[in-house]
Write a protein that holds these residues in place. Structure first.
Motif, PDB file in Angstrom:
ATOM      1  N   LEU A  35     -31.487  -8.222 -50.949  1.00  0.00           N
ATOM      2  CA  LEU A  35     -30.229  -7.561 -50.661  1.00  0.00           C
ATOM      3  C   LEU A  35     -30.006  -6.409 -51.629  1.00  0.00           C
ATOM      4  O   LEU A  35     -30.354  -6.499 -52.800  1.00  0.00           O
ATOM      5  CB  LEU A  35     -29.076  -8.559 -50.766  1.00  0.00           C
ATOM      6  CG  LEU A  35     -29.168  -9.765 -49.833  1.00  0.00           C
ATOM      7  CD1 LEU A  35     -28.056 -10.754 -50.130  1.00  0.00           C
ATOM      8  CD2 LEU A  35     -29.118  -9.322 -48.384  1.00  0.00           C
ATOM      9  N   THR A  36     -29.422  -5.336 -51.125  1.00  0.00           N
ATOM     10  CA  THR A  36     -29.082  -4.196 -51.972  1.00  0.00           C
ATOM     11  C   THR A  36     -28.059  -4.644 -53.006  1.00  0.00           C
ATOM     12  O   THR A  36     -27.087  -5.314 -52.673  1.00  0.00           O
ATOM     13  CB  THR A  36     -28.496  -3.058 -51.125  1.00  0.00           C
ATOM     14  OG1 THR A  36     -29.420  -2.732 -50.102  1.00  0.00           O
ATOM     15  CG2 THR A  36     -28.207  -1.842 -51.967  1.00  0.00           C
ATOM     16  N   LYS A  37     -28.275  -4.271 -54.239  1.00  0.00           N
ATOM     17  CA  LYS A  37     -27.355  -4.657 -55.310  1.00  0.00           C
ATOM     18  C   LYS A  37     -26.194  -3.670 -55.346  1.00  0.00           C
ATOM     19  O   LYS A  37     -26.107  -2.817 -56.234  1.00  0.00           O
ATOM     20  CB  LYS A  37     -28.101  -4.712 -56.631  1.00  0.00           C
ATOM     21  CG  LYS A  37     -29.163  -5.790 -56.652  1.00  0.00           C
ATOM     22  CD  LYS A  37     -29.853  -5.852 -57.993  1.00  0.00           C
ATOM     23  CE  LYS A  37     -30.809  -7.009 -58.007  1.00  0.00           C
ATOM     24  NZ  LYS A  37     -32.187  -6.624 -57.846  1.00  0.00           N
ATOM     25  N   VAL A  38     -25.307  -3.788 -54.356  1.00  0.00           N
ATOM     26  CA  VAL A  38     -24.190  -2.846 -54.270  1.00  0.00           C
ATOM     27  C   VAL A  38     -23.264  -2.950 -55.471  1.00  0.00           C
ATOM     28  O   VAL A  38     -22.521  -2.020 -55.753  1.00  0.00           O
ATOM     29  CB  VAL A  38     -23.396  -3.009 -52.949  1.00  0.00           C
ATOM     30  CG1 VAL A  38     -24.249  -2.660 -51.760  1.00  0.00           C
ATOM     31  CG2 VAL A  38     -22.809  -4.391 -52.817  1.00  0.00           C
ATOM     32  N   THR A  39     -23.329  -4.054 -56.201  1.00  0.00           N
ATOM     33  CA  THR A  39     -22.491  -4.191 -57.391  1.00  0.00           C
ATOM     34  C   THR A  39     -22.938  -3.254 -58.506  1.00  0.00           C
ATOM     35  O   THR A  39     -22.197  -3.020 -59.450  1.00  0.00           O
ATOM     36  CB  THR A  39     -22.512  -5.640 -57.905  1.00  0.00           C
ATOM     37  OG1 THR A  39     -23.864  -6.044 -58.134  1.00  0.00           O
ATOM     38  CG2 THR A  39     -21.867  -6.584 -56.903  1.00  0.00           C
ATOM     39  N   GLU A  40     -24.155  -2.686 -58.406  1.00  0.00           N
ATOM     40  CA  GLU A  40     -24.621  -1.725 -59.412  1.00  0.00           C
ATOM     41  C   GLU A  40     -24.043  -0.334 -59.193  1.00  0.00           C
ATOM     42  O   GLU A  40     -24.092   0.504 -60.073  1.00  0.00           O
ATOM     43  CB  GLU A  40     -26.148  -1.652 -59.408  1.00  0.00           C
ATOM     44  CG  GLU A  40     -26.809  -2.912 -59.912  1.00  0.00           C
ATOM     45  CD  GLU A  40     -28.319  -2.819 -59.941  1.00  0.00           C
ATOM     46  OE1 GLU A  40     -28.874  -1.733 -59.676  1.00  0.00           O
ATOM     47  OE2 GLU A  40     -28.953  -3.841 -60.226  1.00  0.00           O
ATOM     48  N   PHE A  41     -23.516  -0.089 -58.001  1.00  0.00           N
ATOM     49  CA  PHE A  41     -22.917   1.210 -57.713  1.00  0.00           C
ATOM     50  C   PHE A  41     -21.485   1.202 -58.209  1.00  0.00           C
ATOM     51  O   PHE A  41     -20.772   0.222 -58.044  1.00  0.00           O
ATOM     52  CB  PHE A  41     -22.927   1.508 -56.210  1.00  0.00           C
ATOM     53  CG  PHE A  41     -24.278   1.399 -55.572  1.00  0.00           C
ATOM     54  CD1 PHE A  41     -25.403   1.911 -56.190  1.00  0.00           C
ATOM     55  CD2 PHE A  41     -24.429   0.784 -54.354  1.00  0.00           C
ATOM     56  CE1 PHE A  41     -26.649   1.807 -55.594  1.00  0.00           C
ATOM     57  CE2 PHE A  41     -25.670   0.680 -53.745  1.00  0.00           C
ATOM     58  CZ  PHE A  41     -26.782   1.200 -54.374  1.00  0.00           C
ATOM     59  N   ASN A  42     -21.062   2.304 -58.814  1.00  0.00           N
ATOM     60  CA  ASN A  42     -19.670   2.341 -59.238  1.00  0.00           C
ATOM     61  C   ASN A  42     -18.795   2.763 -58.067  1.00  0.00           C
ATOM     62  O   ASN A  42     -19.282   3.077 -56.985  1.00  0.00           O
ATOM     63  CB  ASN A  42     -19.488   3.245 -60.467  1.00  0.00           C
ATOM     64  CG  ASN A  42     -19.782   4.695 -60.172  1.00  0.00           C
ATOM     65  OD1 ASN A  42     -19.470   5.192 -59.093  1.00  0.00           O
ATOM     66  ND2 ASN A  42     -20.380   5.390 -61.119  1.00  0.00           N
ATOM     67  N   LYS A  43     -17.505   2.764 -58.282  1.00  0.00           N
ATOM     68  CA  LYS A  43     -16.553   3.050 -57.201  1.00  0.00           C
ATOM     69  C   LYS A  43     -16.682   4.475 -56.669  1.00  0.00           C
ATOM     70  O   LYS A  43     -16.179   4.785 -55.599  1.00  0.00           O
ATOM     71  CB  LYS A  43     -15.128   2.808 -57.675  1.00  0.00           C
ATOM     72  CG  LYS A  43     -14.846   1.389 -58.098  1.00  0.00           C
ATOM     73  CD  LYS A  43     -14.733   0.475 -56.914  1.00  0.00           C
ATOM     74  CE  LYS A  43     -14.353  -0.913 -57.381  1.00  0.00           C
ATOM     75  NZ  LYS A  43     -14.479  -1.908 -56.374  1.00  0.00           N
ATOM     76  N   ALA A  44     -17.354   5.364 -57.391  1.00  0.00           N
ATOM     77  CA  ALA A  44     -17.517   6.745 -56.939  1.00  0.00           C
ATOM     78  C   ALA A  44     -18.554   6.871 -55.826  1.00  0.00           C
ATOM     79  O   ALA A  44     -18.650   7.901 -55.173  1.00  0.00           O
ATOM     80  CB  ALA A  44     -17.916   7.642 -58.113  1.00  0.00           C
ATOM     81  N   ILE A  45     -19.339   5.826 -55.600  1.00  0.00           N
ATOM     82  CA  ILE A  45     -20.378   5.852 -54.561  1.00  0.00           C
ATOM     83  C   ILE A  45     -19.909   4.999 -53.382  1.00  0.00           C
ATOM     84  O   ILE A  45     -19.864   3.773 -53.474  1.00  0.00           O
ATOM     85  CB  ILE A  45     -21.722   5.328 -55.095  1.00  0.00           C
ATOM     86  CG1 ILE A  45     -22.208   6.179 -56.268  1.00  0.00           C
ATOM     87  CG2 ILE A  45     -22.762   5.306 -53.979  1.00  0.00           C
ATOM     88  CD1 ILE A  45     -23.463   5.665 -56.933  1.00  0.00           C
ATOM     89  N   PRO A  46     -19.577   5.648 -52.270  1.00  0.00           N
ATOM     90  CA  PRO A  46     -19.182   4.869 -51.090  1.00  0.00           C
ATOM     91  C   PRO A  46     -20.368   4.086 -50.535  1.00  0.00           C
ATOM     92  O   PRO A  46     -21.496   4.574 -50.506  1.00  0.00           O
ATOM     93  CB  PRO A  46     -18.742   5.932 -50.081  1.00  0.00           C
ATOM     94  CG  PRO A  46     -18.576   7.189 -50.859  1.00  0.00           C
ATOM     95  CD  PRO A  46     -19.462   7.079 -52.055  1.00  0.00           C
ATOM     96  N   VAL A  47     -20.106   2.866 -50.121  1.00  0.00           N
ATOM     97  CA  VAL A  47     -21.127   2.034 -49.486  1.00  0.00           C
ATOM     98  C   VAL A  47     -20.720   1.860 -48.030  1.00  0.00           C
ATOM     99  O   VAL A  47     -19.599   1.435 -47.738  1.00  0.00           O
ATOM    100  CB  VAL A  47     -21.248   0.662 -50.186  1.00  0.00           C
ATOM    101  CG1 VAL A  47     -22.224  -0.234 -49.450  1.00  0.00           C
ATOM    102  CG2 VAL A  47     -21.686   0.852 -51.633  1.00  0.00           C
TER     103      VAL A  47
END
Length: 86
Positions: free
Chosen positions: A40-52
Motif C-alpha cells: 500500500l502507498t504510504k500516504v501518511t508520509e505525504f504532508n497536507k500540502a500534497i493532495p491524495v
C-alpha cells in the motif's frame, strides 16, 4: 522530476519533496494494490500540502468503495479516526 511527470508505485523522500514543490497530487489505486498484493502507498508520509486522490486501476467503478478501503487501510496502520478522515 518535471511538471506533468508521472511516477508509479513508490516514492522516496526527495521525490515527495519534489511533488510538494511542484504542487502535484498523488493518485493511489488501493484496490488494485491490495488485489495484486504489491503493498500500500504510504500516504501518511505525504504532508497536507500534497493532495491524495484515489483511482481504481480498472478494478471496479465504485469511488465510494475505494475511499472506504483507503480509510480502512489507514485505520489498520494506526491512523486515528479523525486523521483518516482528513
Amino acid at each position: 522530476m518535471k511538471k506533468y511527470t508521472f511516477t508509479f508505485h513508490s516514492f522516496n523522500k526527495n521525490e515527495i519533496k519534489q511533488i510538494e514543490n511542484l504542487g502535484c497530487a498523488v493518485a493511489v489505486n488501493i484496490d488494485s494494490n491490495m488485489n495484486n498484493a504489491v503493498g500500500l502507498t504510504k500516504v501518511t508520509e505525504f504532508n497536507k500540502a500534497i493532495p491524495v486522490i484515489t483511482g481504481t486501476d480498472g478494478m471496479h467503478s465504485n469511488p465510494t468503495k475505494t475511499l472506504k478501503n483507503l480509510f480502512l487501510s489507514l485505520r489498520n496502520i494506526g491512523v486515528s479516526f479523525d486523521e483518516a478522515l482528513n
